[in-house]
Design an enzyme around this catalytic site. Structure first.
Site, PDB file in Angstrom:
ATOM      1  N   SER A 167      -7.881  18.058  36.759  1.00 28.99           N
ATOM      2  CA  SER A 167      -7.939  17.692  35.345  1.00 28.99           C
ATOM      3  C   SER A 167      -9.275  17.982  34.683  1.00 28.99           C
ATOM      4  CB  SER A 167      -7.578  16.217  35.176  1.00 28.99           C
ATOM      5  OG  SER A 167      -8.401  15.395  35.974  1.00 28.99           O
ATOM      6  N   HIS A 187      -1.205  18.306  34.971  1.00 26.09           N
ATOM      7  CA  HIS A 187      -1.653  19.376  34.070  1.00 26.09           C
ATOM      8  C   HIS A 187      -0.930  20.700  34.315  1.00 26.09           C
ATOM      9  CE1 HIS A 187      -4.872  17.013  32.318  1.00 26.09           C
ATOM     10  NE2 HIS A 187      -4.991  16.489  33.526  1.00 26.09           N
ATOM     11  N   LYS A 197       1.242  14.989  28.726  1.00 29.29           N
ATOM     12  CA  LYS A 197       0.447  16.186  28.503  1.00 29.29           C
ATOM     13  C   LYS A 197       1.314  17.273  27.858  1.00 29.29           C
ATOM     14  CE  LYS A 197      -2.874  14.067  31.128  1.00 29.29           C
ATOM     15  NZ  LYS A 197      -3.270  13.465  32.376  1.00 29.29           N
TER      16      LYS A 197
HETATM   17  C1  LIG Z   1      -3.551  12.155  32.824  1.00 28.35           C
HETATM   18  C2  LIG Z   1      -3.402  12.110  34.279  1.00 28.35           C
HETATM   19  C3  LIG Z   1      -2.717  11.070  34.899  1.00 28.35           C
HETATM   20  C4  LIG Z   1      -2.229   9.876  34.145  1.00 28.35           C
HETATM   21  O1  LIG Z   1      -1.156  10.171  33.318  1.00 28.35           O
HETATM   22  P1  LIG Z   1      -0.897   9.273  32.024  1.00 28.35           P
HETATM   23  O2  LIG Z   1       0.511   9.538  31.701  1.00 28.35           O
HETATM   24  O3  LIG Z   1      -1.855   9.739  30.989  1.00 28.35           O
HETATM   25  O4  LIG Z   1      -1.152   7.854  32.429  1.00 28.35           O
HETATM   26  C5  LIG Z   1      -2.526  11.135  36.262  1.00 28.35           C
HETATM   27  N1  LIG Z   1      -3.003  12.165  36.979  1.00 28.35           N
HETATM   28  C6  LIG Z   1      -3.704  13.164  36.413  1.00 28.35           C
HETATM   29  C7  LIG Z   1      -4.200  14.275  37.268  1.00 28.35           C
HETATM   30  C8  LIG Z   1      -3.935  13.162  35.054  1.00 28.35           C
HETATM   31  O5  LIG Z   1      -4.647  14.135  34.501  1.00 28.35           O
END
Ligand SMILES: *Cc1c(COP(=O)(O)O)cnc(C)c1O
Length: 380
Positions: free
Chosen positions: A182, A210, A241
């Protein structure tokens, strides 16, 4: 007792204090920051520009009218609404997995799943750069934790050898990693990881946060891109995302998903997401898998190539080192009309503060050129 104001002063003194900035507009290609006006938005994870998509918004409104706004209770208490089950069936089919379970967020998926599957007699081996939700899930489980340097297959192998010697007959050994990291935007060496976890009879949890919607055939993620979906025991991800909405998921075998329904505390003790949201996520999945998704991914890939040829993903870090340098660069960009966040410890290791540029299909080609020019001007 410690004084919270003193703690805040300490954070500020080391360039680590954060504060919330008010937005006066929806998410999108540009956003309006209170006090700073309109900025081109290179900070969100809305890779396909779906967060403010006209078609999705109107479907969402229709679903609210049809299904109601709230879900009333946890899914085990008040009955599970059809919308959630339909979404899970669709997702499982898409991910080529036997079953799927959805959560209120990706964070809840991680902190619910890992402790549901691992306990104090188990071993969890994580990549050093795993997301906070994965680390917290592993900590909550009480399992023995081992961390391998980022993407280092040799060290992963040595941890697995150590686990093989230590483990008892019923011990679960779980390897945890991400497909697109991320804060670095690089990819896990997934084929090598699958070979190792199979050789040592371990399970693999892959967080596709991602990658889902962005990589692979139909945007199905990195595992699909490499033909490895069938070898990833636990496929995790989020709808927050590329899908532009919110919610987390975990795809696995039917028994694993049934066990999660019984044991994942973030699932059991939390009210189900709005049924209208679940139905809209289903629409977002159709969109992502269809020709519109394909077109958006083509635009995103063209932006990525234009910004940094050969970049493995739409997350492009500009590592500056010191917190102050990252903050100053972010401020200078904002003055030029670009929203690019400074990312600091503990989100990234100390000494590797950075700008994190994220590209979106919502951008125009000239936005990408303008950001490149502005980055040159702020002298990085
Ligand atoms: C954003 C993210 C999460 C958490 O997801 P949310 O739906 O925003 O709580 C988990 N793992 C990774 C790698 C992320 O980038």
């Amino acid at each position: 007792m410690r004084d919270p104001e003193e703690e805040l002063r300490e954070l500020a003194a080391s360039g680590l204090r954060r504060s919330l900035r008010r937005l006066e507009s929806p998410q999108g290609r540009s956003v309006t920051l209170a006090g700073a006006g309109s900025c081109l938005n290179f900070s969100s994870n809305d890779y396909l520009g779906l967060a403010d998509d006209e078609a999705l918004k109107s479907l969402y409104q229709t679903h609210i009218g049809r299904l109601g706004a709230g879900s009333g209770a946890s899914r085990l208490v008040c009955g599970t609404m059809a919308a959630h089950l339909e979404l899970e069936e669709k997702l499982a089919a898409l991910k080529r997995s036997e079953a799927a379970l959805t959560f209120t967020s990706g964070f809840a998926a991680a902190t619910g799943t890992i402790p549901a599957l691992c306990g104090k007699d188990d071993i969890i081996i994580l990549d050093k750069l795993c997301h906070a939700s994965l680390i917290d899930g592993a900590r909550l489980s009480g399992a023995t934790m081992r961390v391998f340097p980022h993407n280092d297959l040799d060290r992963l192998a040595s941890h697995l050898r150590w686990a093989a010697e230590k483990r008892g007959e019923n011990t679960r050994v779980l390897v945890v990693t991400e497909s697109v990291f991320s804060m670095d935007g690089d990819l896990a060496p997934l084929a090598g990881i699958c070979d190792l976890k199979d050789a040592y009879d371990a399970l693999l949890l892959l967080d596709e946060a991602h990658a889902f919607g962005v990589l692979g055939p139909q945007g199905r993620g990195l595992a699909a891109a490499l033909g490895l979906e069938g070898r990833v025991d636990l496929q995790m991800g989020t709808f927050s995302k590329a899908a532009g909405l919110s919610g987390g998921y975990l795809c696995a075998s039917r028994p694993v998903v049934d066990l999660l329904v019984n044991r994942a505390r973030s699932f059991i003790y939390s009210t189900a997401p709005s049924p209208a949201l679940a139905a809209t996520i289903g629409d977002a999945l159709d969109l992502i898998c269809g020709t519109r998704g394909e077109d958006l991914r083509t635009v995103l890939a063209a932006h990525r190539e234009r910004f940094l040829p050969g970049a493995p993903s739409a997350i492009i870090p500009v590592i500056l080192g010191e917190n102050e340098a990252a903050l100053a660069a972010s401020t200078a960009l904002q003055e030029r009309g670009f929203l690019v966040p400074a990312i600091r410890y503990p989100t990234v290791p100390r000494g590797s503060a950075r700008l994190r540029v994220t590209l979106s299909a919502a951008h125009q080609t000239e936005d990408i050129d303008a950001l490149k020019k502005a980055l040159g001007e702020v002298a990085i």
